[in-house]
Design a protein around this motif. Structure first.
Motif, PDB file in Angstrom:
ATOM      1  N   THR A 187       4.355  16.327   0.671  1.00  0.00           N
ATOM      2  CA  THR A 187       3.118  15.684   0.247  1.00  0.00           C
ATOM      3  C   THR A 187       2.412  16.603  -0.750  1.00  0.00           C
ATOM      4  O   THR A 187       2.239  17.786  -0.467  1.00  0.00           O
ATOM      5  N   THR A 195      -0.857  16.275  -2.227  1.00  0.00           N
ATOM      6  CA  THR A 195      -2.132  16.524  -1.539  1.00  0.00           C
ATOM      7  C   THR A 195      -2.089  15.788  -0.221  1.00  0.00           C
ATOM      8  O   THR A 195      -1.960  14.563  -0.210  1.00  0.00           O
ATOM      9  N   ILE A 238       0.292  10.051  -3.470  1.00  0.00           N
ATOM     10  CA  ILE A 238      -0.622   8.915  -3.298  1.00  0.00           C
ATOM     11  C   ILE A 238      -2.066   9.351  -3.526  1.00  0.00           C
ATOM     12  O   ILE A 238      -2.836   8.657  -4.186  1.00  0.00           O
ATOM     13  N   ALA A 239      -2.430  10.521  -3.012  1.00  0.00           N
ATOM     14  CA  ALA A 239      -3.816  10.974  -3.179  1.00  0.00           C
ATOM     15  C   ALA A 239      -4.016  11.753  -4.474  1.00  0.00           C
ATOM     16  O   ALA A 239      -5.113  11.808  -5.008  1.00  0.00           O
ATOM     17  N   PHE A 243      -0.477  13.108   6.899  1.00  0.00           N
ATOM     18  CA  PHE A 243       0.316  12.194   6.069  1.00  0.00           C
ATOM     19  C   PHE A 243       1.776  12.630   5.966  1.00  0.00           C
ATOM     20  O   PHE A 243       2.666  11.776   5.873  1.00  0.00           O
ATOM     21  N   THR A 280      -4.060  14.214   2.341  1.00  0.00           N
ATOM     22  CA  THR A 280      -5.438  13.745   2.321  1.00  0.00           C
ATOM     23  C   THR A 280      -6.185  14.052   3.608  1.00  0.00           C
ATOM     24  O   THR A 280      -7.411  14.095   3.620  1.00  0.00           O
ATOM     25  N   ASN A 306       0.848  -1.199   0.000  1.00  0.00           N
ATOM     26  CA  ASN A 306       0.000   0.000   0.000  1.00  0.00           C
ATOM     27  C   ASN A 306       0.886   1.253   0.000  1.00  0.00           C
ATOM     28  O   ASN A 306       2.095   1.176  -0.259  1.00  0.00           O
ATOM     29  N   GLY A 307       0.297   2.389   0.303  1.00  0.00           N
ATOM     30  CA  GLY A 307       1.057   3.634   0.276  1.00  0.00           C
ATOM     31  C   GLY A 307       2.186   3.667   1.305  1.00  0.00           C
ATOM     32  O   GLY A 307       3.265   4.201   1.028  1.00  0.00           O
ATOM     33  N   HIS A 308       1.938   3.074   2.468  1.00  0.00           N
ATOM     34  CA  HIS A 308       3.011   3.032   3.472  1.00  0.00           C
ATOM     35  C   HIS A 308       4.222   2.280   2.928  1.00  0.00           C
ATOM     36  O   HIS A 308       5.371   2.643   3.208  1.00  0.00           O
ATOM     37  N   ASP A 360       5.058  12.782  -2.267  1.00  0.00           N
ATOM     38  CA  ASP A 360       3.988  11.821  -1.981  1.00  0.00           C
ATOM     39  C   ASP A 360       2.777  12.239  -2.814  1.00  0.00           C
ATOM     40  O   ASP A 360       2.106  13.225  -2.498  1.00  0.00           O
ATOM     41  N   GLN A 402      -5.040   2.772  -4.985  1.00  0.00           N
ATOM     42  CA  GLN A 402      -6.456   2.817  -4.590  1.00  0.00           C
ATOM     43  C   GLN A 402      -7.088   4.201  -4.535  1.00  0.00           C
ATOM     44  O   GLN A 402      -8.157   4.359  -3.976  1.00  0.00           O
ATOM     45  N   LYS A 403      -6.434   5.207  -5.121  1.00  0.00           N
ATOM     46  CA  LYS A 403      -7.051   6.543  -5.062  1.00  0.00           C
ATOM     47  C   LYS A 403      -7.350   6.988  -6.487  1.00  0.00           C
ATOM     48  O   LYS A 403      -8.219   6.419  -7.121  1.00  0.00           O
ATOM     49  N   TRP A 437       6.058   4.579   0.565  1.00  0.00           N
ATOM     50  CA  TRP A 437       6.861   5.515   1.374  1.00  0.00           C
ATOM     51  C   TRP A 437       8.196   4.870   1.765  1.00  0.00           C
ATOM     52  O   TRP A 437       9.252   5.465   1.644  1.00  0.00           O
TER      53      TRP A 437
HETATM   54  C1  LIG Z   1      -3.689   7.256   1.491  1.00  0.00           C
HETATM   55  C2  LIG Z   1      -2.443   8.029   1.663  1.00  0.00           C
HETATM   56  C3  LIG Z   1      -1.294   7.482   2.244  1.00  0.00           C
HETATM   57  C4  LIG Z   1      -1.280   6.114   2.839  1.00  0.00           C
HETATM   58  O1  LIG Z   1      -1.585   5.115   1.944  1.00  0.00           O
HETATM   59  P1  LIG Z   1      -1.936   3.645   2.485  1.00  0.00           P
HETATM   60  O2  LIG Z   1      -2.261   2.906   1.237  1.00  0.00           O
HETATM   61  O3  LIG Z   1      -3.083   3.787   3.415  1.00  0.00           O
HETATM   62  O4  LIG Z   1      -0.723   3.121   3.169  1.00  0.00           O
HETATM   63  C5  LIG Z   1      -0.168   8.265   2.299  1.00  0.00           C
HETATM   64  N1  LIG Z   1      -0.140   9.509   1.829  1.00  0.00           N
HETATM   65  C6  LIG Z   1      -1.228  10.082   1.266  1.00  0.00           C
HETATM   66  C7  LIG Z   1      -1.140  11.477   0.754  1.00  0.00           C
HETATM   67  C8  LIG Z   1      -2.404   9.359   1.171  1.00  0.00           C
HETATM   68  O5  LIG Z   1      -3.480   9.925   0.632  1.00  0.00           O
END
Ligand SMILES: *Cc1c(COP(=O)(O)O)cnc(C)c1O
Length: 421
Positions: free
Chosen positions: A163, A165, A196-197, A114, A167, A87-89, A194, A219-220, A92
């Motif tokens: 980061t 965005t 991720i979002a 985040f 989240t 996942n996102g962690h 980052d 997943q985003k 990272w």
């Molecule tokens: C969702 C998110 C994360 C964490 O992602 P996970 O899949 O829950 O580990 C980290 N950084 C941002 C900006 C996010 O939106």
């Protein structure tokens, strides 16, 4: 869960066994308007519904090779991309594992929960972490970052983590300015983003903006089930990797970037069905809609949400977390109202209208009653005007039903935004 239990569970949800009646929210399609996992297109889910492929040769190998150019098109880069089953962690950690050695100094800019989360991972990996905290409602100030780098004359700082965005707060950073500010100092630190979002939702140009490492997850904005993490690296970041004494084998991006054998793309068995899903999502995002068009769509839908919120808030308790639209994410909107109305509202929209809103995250400590005053509306990924209008209408209905003070008419304000071409 065994399939028969699934049936039993959903049946009970839909039917109150004592009265034999269904709840209003149990018919139609439920909408999880939470900032990840986001809405998954039926086509993406359908792409997973197939037998296991041969992992040794053939179609899967060709398909995986084709993912990378499309992933690069989303991040706007010619750098290298690695896909991890995580996942996102995990993404990272992968970014840091390849570039930051024990004792290295990293500078983290935080605009919400985040940013602090990534900082914690860096600290637990043994980095010396310094945080510039911009609070929960303000953007990153590139000048402050540049000043800190200029003061670091001996080049102790190895990376700047930011980061795009956040989240939790829905604050969006101006990475173009940040990248320019970091570059203009001439400091050798890597700039890490980052996304991720934000990826696929907010404009982002990894190469043009001077970003060395970008991380994302499936997943985003990428509309794929949770379970894939992505890391992109510039040439500068790859050079930094080659100076590392030791990198944990699973996270090491070197074999993933240039594998001799197919299994090295994933350091083991490929996450086959996630990859089929991703393939379909990239077909939609890159080849059908186009990344730039997807950014425009997100901007428009976000603007509709803000217009409704501004309207509700004019004589009520509804408030957006980020005052200046220039610093608001196009993927998610964080809002607040008098505690505990946000929690009451979330419960109402879920039970009565089939919409799950996001909880407030990182805005108040666990156990603090103020937490019940925050919530978030996601508008990321597979969303369109009727879905966003639906969420806005449901929130307005909920506030009316619960007698939460607001100016009615937010739906109309949002509709006017959507009516503009
Ligand atoms: C969702 C998110 C994360 C964490 O992602 P996970 O899949 O829950 O580990 C980290 N950084 C941002 C900006 C996010 O939106």
């Amino acid at each position: 869960m065994p399939i028969d239990l699934c049936f039993d569970w959903s049946y009970r949800l839909a039917m109150n066994s004592e009265t034999g009646r269904t709840n209003m929210a149990d018919t139609g399609r439920h909408y999880a308007a939470i900032p990840g996992p986001s809405v998954m297109p039926d086509r993406v889910l359908g792409a997973m519904h197939r037998a296991s492929p041969d992992i040794y040769e053939g179609e899967l190998h060709d398909m995986v090779a084709g993912l990378f150019p499309d992933l690069n098109a989303v991040a706007k880069t010619n750098g290298k991309c690695a896909i991890y089953a995580c996942n996102g962690h995990g993404a990272w950690e992968a970014a840091l594992a390849n570039t930051i050695a024990q004792g290295d100094h990293v500078l983290v800019t935080a605009t919400g929960r985040f940013g602090h989360g990534w900082a914690e991972i860096a600290a637990r990996l043994g980095a010396q972490v310094e945080i510039i905290d911009f609070g929960k409602s303000a953007p990153i100030d590139p000048d402050r970052v540049a000043d800190r780098l200029k003061a670091d004359r001996s080049g102790q700082i190895k990376a700047v983590l930011a980061t795009h965005t956040d989240t939790s707060s829905s604050v969006r950073a101006d990475f173009k300015d940040l990248g320019r500010a970091v570059r203009d100092t001439g400091h050798p630190a890597l700039l890490m983003a980052d996304c991720i979002a934000s990826l696929g939702c907010d404009p982002f140009f990894m190469d043009d903006w001077g970003v060395d490492v970008t991380v994302a997850a499936s997943q985003k904005g990428l509309m794929t089930p949770p379970g894939l993490g992505f890391v992109w690296a510039s040439e500068k970041a790859q050079a930094r990797r080659s100076w590392m004494d030791r990198v944990s084998p699973y996270w090491d991006w070197v074999p993933r970037f240039d594998p001799d054998e197919f299994y090295q793309f994933f350091s083991g068995t490929a996450p086959t069905h996630h990859l089929f899903a991703l393939r379909e999502a990239l077909n939609m995002l890159v080849h059908e809609e186009g990344v730039d068009k997807a950014w425009e769509r997100h901007e428009k839908l976000a603007s509709a949400v803000w217009a409704a919120a501004d309207h509700w808030g004019q004589d009520g308790a509804f408030r957006l977390n980020v005052a200046d639209p220039a610093w608001r994410s196009h993927a998610v909107t964080a809002a607040s109202m008098t505690s505990p109305d946000a929690t009451r509202l979330r419960r109402w929209t879920k039970a009565e209208a089939g919409v799950t809103l996001g909880i407030g995250l990182g805005m108040a400590e666990p156990g603090d009653p103020a937490r019940d005053g925050f919530f978030r509306i996601a508008h990321m990924g597979h969303v369109n005007a009727h879905m966003t209008l639906g969420v806005i209408g449901v929130i307005e209905a909920g506030m009316a039903a619960l007698q939460i003070r607001h100016a009615s008419g937010g739906v109309g304000a949002a509709a006017q935004v959507l009516a503009r071409s």
